[in-house]
Scaffold this motif. Structure first.
Motif, PDB file in Angstrom:
ATOM      1  N   LEU A 196      -2.672   3.984   9.442  1.00  0.00           N
ATOM      2  CA  LEU A 196      -2.940   3.119   9.049  1.00  0.00           C
ATOM      3  C   LEU A 196      -2.813   2.158   8.025  1.00  0.00           C
ATOM      4  O   LEU A 196      -2.956   1.107   7.771  1.00  0.00           O
ATOM      5  N   HIS A 197      -3.952   2.913   7.137  1.00  0.00           N
ATOM      6  CA  HIS A 197      -4.119   2.198   5.745  1.00  0.00           C
ATOM      7  C   HIS A 197      -2.599   2.267   5.251  1.00  0.00           C
ATOM      8  O   HIS A 197      -2.510   1.192   4.062  1.00  0.00           O
ATOM      9  N   MET A 198      -1.873   3.124   4.953  1.00  0.00           N
ATOM     10  CA  MET A 198      -0.720   3.268   4.592  1.00  0.00           C
ATOM     11  C   MET A 198       0.708   2.203   4.761  1.00  0.00           C
ATOM     12  O   MET A 198       1.119   1.779   3.840  1.00  0.00           O
ATOM     13  N   PRO A 241      -9.425   3.274  18.858  1.00  0.00           N
ATOM     14  CA  PRO A 241      -7.704   3.192  18.415  1.00  0.00           C
ATOM     15  C   PRO A 241      -7.523   3.644  17.121  1.00  0.00           C
ATOM     16  O   PRO A 241      -6.403   4.422  16.965  1.00  0.00           O
ATOM     17  N   ASP A 242      -8.544   4.593  16.743  1.00  0.00           N
ATOM     18  CA  ASP A 242      -7.868   5.712  15.462  1.00  0.00           C
ATOM     19  C   ASP A 242      -8.298   7.195  15.758  1.00  0.00           C
ATOM     20  O   ASP A 242      -9.128   7.673  16.399  1.00  0.00           O
ATOM     21  N   ARG A 286      -2.124   8.428  24.992  1.00  0.00           N
ATOM     22  CA  ARG A 286      -3.382   8.443  24.573  1.00  0.00           C
ATOM     23  C   ARG A 286      -2.962   9.850  24.310  1.00  0.00           C
ATOM     24  O   ARG A 286      -4.446  10.918  25.417  1.00  0.00           O
ATOM     25  N   GLY A 319       0.020  -0.395   5.875  1.00  0.00           N
ATOM     26  CA  GLY A 319      -0.735  -2.273   5.901  1.00  0.00           C
ATOM     27  C   GLY A 319      -1.094  -1.783   7.684  1.00  0.00           C
ATOM     28  O   GLY A 319      -1.500  -4.000   7.498  1.00  0.00           O
ATOM     29  N   GLY A 320      -1.595  -2.217   7.427  1.00  0.00           N
ATOM     30  CA  GLY A 320      -2.441  -1.611   9.466  1.00  0.00           C
ATOM     31  C   GLY A 320      -1.885  -1.849  10.225  1.00  0.00           C
ATOM     32  O   GLY A 320      -1.587  -2.739  11.585  1.00  0.00           O
ATOM     33  N   ASP A 363     -10.137  -6.767   0.206  1.00  0.00           N
ATOM     34  CA  ASP A 363      -9.242  -5.216   1.655  1.00  0.00           C
ATOM     35  C   ASP A 363      -9.068  -4.577   0.914  1.00  0.00           C
ATOM     36  O   ASP A 363      -8.259  -3.603   2.305  1.00  0.00           O
ATOM     37  N   LEU A 364      -9.309  -3.670   0.012  1.00  0.00           N
ATOM     38  CA  LEU A 364      -8.759  -2.416  -0.205  1.00  0.00           C
ATOM     39  C   LEU A 364      -9.266  -1.161   0.695  1.00  0.00           C
ATOM     40  O   LEU A 364      -8.768  -0.215   1.368  1.00  0.00           O
ATOM     41  N   THR A 365     -10.707  -1.163   1.316  1.00  0.00           N
ATOM     42  CA  THR A 365     -11.477  -0.512   2.604  1.00  0.00           C
ATOM     43  C   THR A 365     -10.451  -0.680   3.878  1.00  0.00           C
ATOM     44  O   THR A 365     -11.025  -0.379   4.847  1.00  0.00           O
ATOM     45  N   ARG A 366     -10.130  -2.395   3.796  1.00  0.00           N
ATOM     46  CA  ARG A 366      -9.177  -2.758   5.554  1.00  0.00           C
ATOM     47  C   ARG A 366      -8.249  -1.383   6.033  1.00  0.00           C
ATOM     48  O   ARG A 366      -7.405  -1.483   4.977  1.00  0.00           O
ATOM     49  N   PHE A 367      -8.340  -1.630   7.130  1.00  0.00           N
ATOM     50  CA  PHE A 367      -7.019  -0.670   7.507  1.00  0.00           C
ATOM     51  C   PHE A 367      -8.125   1.157   7.453  1.00  0.00           C
ATOM     52  O   PHE A 367      -7.078   1.990   7.602  1.00  0.00           O
ATOM     53  N   VAL A 368      -8.558   1.528   6.595  1.00  0.00           N
ATOM     54  CA  VAL A 368      -9.259   3.101   7.094  1.00  0.00           C
ATOM     55  C   VAL A 368      -9.141   3.104   8.382  1.00  0.00           C
ATOM     56  O   VAL A 368      -8.399   4.073   9.074  1.00  0.00           O
ATOM     57  N   TYR A 369      -9.914   1.922   8.819  1.00  0.00           N
ATOM     58  CA  TYR A 369     -10.360   2.531   9.984  1.00  0.00           C
ATOM     59  C   TYR A 369      -9.735   0.829  11.602  1.00  0.00           C
ATOM     60  O   TYR A 369      -9.392   0.127  10.316  1.00  0.00           O
ATOM     61  N   SER A 370      -9.420   0.625  12.065  1.00  0.00           N
ATOM     62  CA  SER A 370      -9.042  -0.146  12.611  1.00  0.00           C
ATOM     63  C   SER A 370      -9.854  -1.554  13.391  1.00  0.00           C
ATOM     64  O   SER A 370     -10.930  -1.005  13.147  1.00  0.00           O
ATOM     65  N   GLY A 416     -10.567   7.924   6.861  1.00  0.00           N
ATOM     66  CA  GLY A 416      -9.061   7.120   8.033  1.00  0.00           C
ATOM     67  C   GLY A 416      -9.315   8.238   9.746  1.00  0.00           C
ATOM     68  O   GLY A 416      -9.121   7.743  10.669  1.00  0.00           O
ATOM     69  N   ARG A 438       1.000  -1.088   0.175  1.00  0.00           N
ATOM     70  CA  ARG A 438       0.026   0.161  -0.454  1.00  0.00           C
ATOM     71  C   ARG A 438       0.869   1.493  -0.357  1.00  0.00           C
ATOM     72  O   ARG A 438       0.361   2.084  -0.523  1.00  0.00           O
ATOM     73  N   ASN A 457      -1.697   2.329  13.989  1.00  0.00           N
ATOM     74  CA  ASN A 457      -3.061   2.611  14.268  1.00  0.00           C
ATOM     75  C   ASN A 457      -2.281   3.778  15.062  1.00  0.00           C
ATOM     76  O   ASN A 457      -1.360   3.946  15.663  1.00  0.00           O
ATOM     77  N   VAL A 483      -8.138  -4.261  17.481  1.00  0.00           N
ATOM     78  CA  VAL A 483      -6.849  -4.318  17.274  1.00  0.00           C
ATOM     79  C   VAL A 483      -6.990  -2.855  17.906  1.00  0.00           C
ATOM     80  O   VAL A 483      -7.361  -1.852  17.550  1.00  0.00           O
ATOM     81  N   ASN A 484      -4.906  -2.977  18.872  1.00  0.00           N
ATOM     82  CA  ASN A 484      -4.672  -1.750  19.080  1.00  0.00           C
ATOM     83  C   ASN A 484      -3.339  -1.275  19.059  1.00  0.00           C
ATOM     84  O   ASN A 484      -2.853  -2.171  19.246  1.00  0.00           O
TER      85      ASN A 484
END
Lengths: 334, 329
Positions: free
Chosen positions: B106-108, B169-170, B80, B110-111, A322-329, B146, A106, B114, A333-334
């Motif tokens: 987060l997205h860039m 978390p975001d 935090r 790959g997870g 998975d395109l929209t995966r990880f736009v938010y957690s 995001g 990505r 966050n 997940v933390n």
């Protein structure tokens, strides 16, 4: 306040360490040479900014950092990622845009991240990493963790407001940031003297009461020594330090640069000072390396790179689902 | 058992929310311009420096980009942080950090990374602060994937949204309409964290859906009371969370009332109201008995003079007149 001027070249430390430094620089150089080929073969796309010529900086600075320290880098960060300990396969697959890349393909060349090695990018906005480095150091300060955050940037970034805001904040709050200026004398195509009213870069950091040093960024031994002193100071004081490494980019800014802004003569002059060539010569003078050792070193690196390319070739593309995966957690997940 | 209520201002409710967060979690700290010794530009953080000390209530230099980015870094580093940007107008100086870093990491990556960061700021006009201090840009921020965008309009939300945002978390941006700071209402003694993923139906009616958020919500309450005297009963929906939008809430309402009027202090073109309107058109077109309408701010830089500012902002009278026309034709 200290301002260590560029010194005559540093003596070689010992055979083992010198060979290690040479190997690290060669790994970066050969990796990037391969990347250029793969760019031409259209395996790698987007922007590709090569570090060739500047390897001594990443390699020397890495010597001064522990695995627990953090690194915030720029879009010219392949070298930092490699010496930080990331696998070439993960980096190459990332540049291929494959799912086994360090960021699932990505981010690409400009956005290499790694949690295990605490590499916080890979930032394509010039100066964008400064505040993040200050924040990472603030977190360490508040949690009483004795760690260093190393913030690497080009001299061009020092014209950005974020440099000045962040330098002020790091000094005001006494935060453990090692600021490493990779001064390659050109902000893309604009020469230092055409972009800065004051070209003595250390004086800008000194204006914020941050101690500084300037080092020959083409001499990996000198960089390693200066970075060690600088990081020791940060660890002892918990406060920032500014290290300027004077270096040079041998290749164009990116793959779209006809290099109209500098002469071939100037580039060739700097190439005479190639950090890999000069260290190799010094090792030979000392009798610490011979042609067969060097050949073996090159072979090992070629094997490592071939296996990285193979890994990238074999890797899959991330599923479009998975395109929209990880736009938010994801939940939990933390 | 009768619920015990206390009188307090919107500002007090925010202060309580901050105090609770600082007490509950040692990783929480507040930084921003004048949050400590001054007590906050709008007195929201008054008293917190004395209680929690300068390490956790950090006055910053006037460096919006650096301290917002430092909030991102500190969040990545295990804290935090709550970053207070004095007003939305100044947040433009930190837009690079919010948009290019907080919203993308987060997205860039790959997870991998966050960013559990909360950014609070004052928003909106109505205080004769002229063109550079009266923006309502929360709808603009709601354009960015995001991040999450909240706008508390009530004491419950002023008190309770912060903790829920900190648990997220975001990155979460909380927009506090500046005209609401002195608003006095009652709040339950045991008020606590509130959900931040749902809109709220405050008032029920069968004739029209008034959809709003922030300071305009209160104008909708006033308008609804006037309309009720005419026998027009309206649903009043507080969107609360502008990103992600609780689409279901207003679609359900429109299915009942068949008419929707959106009241939004942002400029009309490309506004949040436009997004809400488009979703109704896309998903509830055949439920409608009349075109969806919007009341937004006039598309001008906000003038200083009181009568001119009033003319630029959505007002109760225009809400009432539009609703009457929509219902009676």
């Amino acid at each position: 306040m200290t301002n260590t001027d560029i010194k005559a070249r540093q003596p070689l430390a010992n055979q083992e360490q010198s060979l290690h430094l040479l190997r690290q620089m060669l790994r970066i150089r050969r990796f990037e040479e391969k990347s250029t080929e793969l760019y031409s073969a259209m395996k790698i796309r987007g922007f590709l900014h090569l570090y060739i010529g500047e390897e001594a900086v990443a390699v020397g600075v890495a010597e001064a950092l522990s695995t627990d320290d953090a690194v915030v880098a720029t879009y010219r960060e392949h070298g930092h990622a490699i010496v930080r300990g990331m696998s070439m396969g993960a980096i190459m697959a990332e540049m291929y845009g494959k799912v086994d890349g360090c960021c699932r393909g990505r981010g690409g060349s400009m956005h290499l991240f790694d949690a295990e090695h605490r590499l916080y990018g890979g930032n394509a906005i010039v100066g964008g990493g400064f505040p993040i480095a200050v924040g990472l150091a603030l977190a360490d300060h508040l949690q009483k963790k004795a760690r260093v955050t190393c913030c690497c940037f080009g001299e061009g970034a020092m014209a950005e407001g974020e440099f000045h805001e962040s330098m002020n904040l790091a000094s005001l709050w006494q935060l453990p940031v090692l600021f490493v200026c990779e001064n390659n004398f050109y902000a893309m195509g604009t020469a230092l003297e055409l972009s800065e009213s004051v070209v003595d870069l250390s004086s800008k950091a000194a204006a914020y009461a941050v101690p500084t040093a300037t080092v020959d960024g083409m001499d990996v031994i000198a960089v390693a020594e200066a970075a060690k002193k600088a990081s020791d100071t940060v660890r002892e004081t918990g406060a920032p330090f500014f290290l300027e490494c004077r270096t040079y980019r041998f290749r164009p800014h990116s793959m779209f640069d006809p290099e109209l802004y500098r002469s071939k003569q100037e580039v060739d002059g700097w190439k005479q000072r190639c950090p890999i060539l000069s260290l190799t010569n010094r090792l030979k003078e000392k009798g610490w390396i011979d042609d067969s050792t060097l050949e073996k070193l090159e072979e090992d690196i070629a094997t490592e790179i071939a296996s990285a390319v193979d890994f990238a070739e074999q890797s899959e593309w991330e599923s479009v689902e998975d395109l929209t995966r990880f736009v938010y957690s994801d939940v939990g997940v933390n | 058992m009768e619920q015990q209520l206390r009188k307090m201002t919107y500002r007090d409710a925010l202060n309580e929310g901050l105090r609770e967060a600082l007490q509950k979690d040692e990783r929480v700290f507040l930084m921003g311009e004048d949050v400590g010794r001054y007590g906050g530009c709008f007195a929201v953080s008054k008293g917190l420096l004395d209680e929690f000390g300068p390490e956790r209530i950090r006055d910053t230099p006037l460096s919006e980009s650096a301290f917002t980015g430092a909030g991102i870094g500190a969040a990545l580093g295990g804290m935090r942080p709550i970053v207070e940007i004095m007003t939305v107008n100044f947040s433009l100086l930190a837009l690079d950090q919010i948009m290019n870093n907080a919203a993308t990491y987060l997205h860039m990556s790959g997870g991998l990374f966050n960013v559990p960061l909360v950014i609070r700021m004052a928003t909106g006009g109505g205080k004769q602060l002229a063109a550079q201090h009266s923006h309502s840009l929360e709808g603009w921020y709601a354009h960015i994937p995001g991040i999450k965008v909240l706008c508390p309009a009530t004491l419950e939300d002023a008190r309770g949204m912060l903790w829920s945002a900190l648990l997220d978390p975001d990155p979460v941006l909380i927009f506090e309409p500046a005209v609401l700071y002195p608003m006095e209402r009652t709040l339950a003694v045991d008020a606590g964290p509130v959900a931040i993923d749902k809109a709220k139906l405050h008032r029920e009616g069968k004739d029209l859906s008034l959809i709003s958020y922030g300071s305009c919500l209160h104008k909708c309450f006033d308008a609804a009371a006037i309309l009720a005297e005419d026998g027009i009963e309206v649903d009043v929906i507080d969107l609360r969370t502008l990103r992600p939008l609780d689409t279901e809430s207003f679609l359900t309402s429109v299915a009942k009332t068949h008419r929707a009027l959106i009241v939004d202090e942002g400029w009309r073109s490309g506004s949040l109201a436009a997004e809400v309107s488009a979703r109704i058109m896309e998903q509830a077109f055949y439920q409608l008995d009349a075109p969806v309408e919007r009341i937004c701010s006039a598309e001008v830089p906000m003038p200083y003079a009181k009568h001119m500012e009033e003319a630029a902002l959505p007002q109760v009278a225009s809400i009432v007149a539009t609703a009457r026309r929509m219902v009676h034709g």
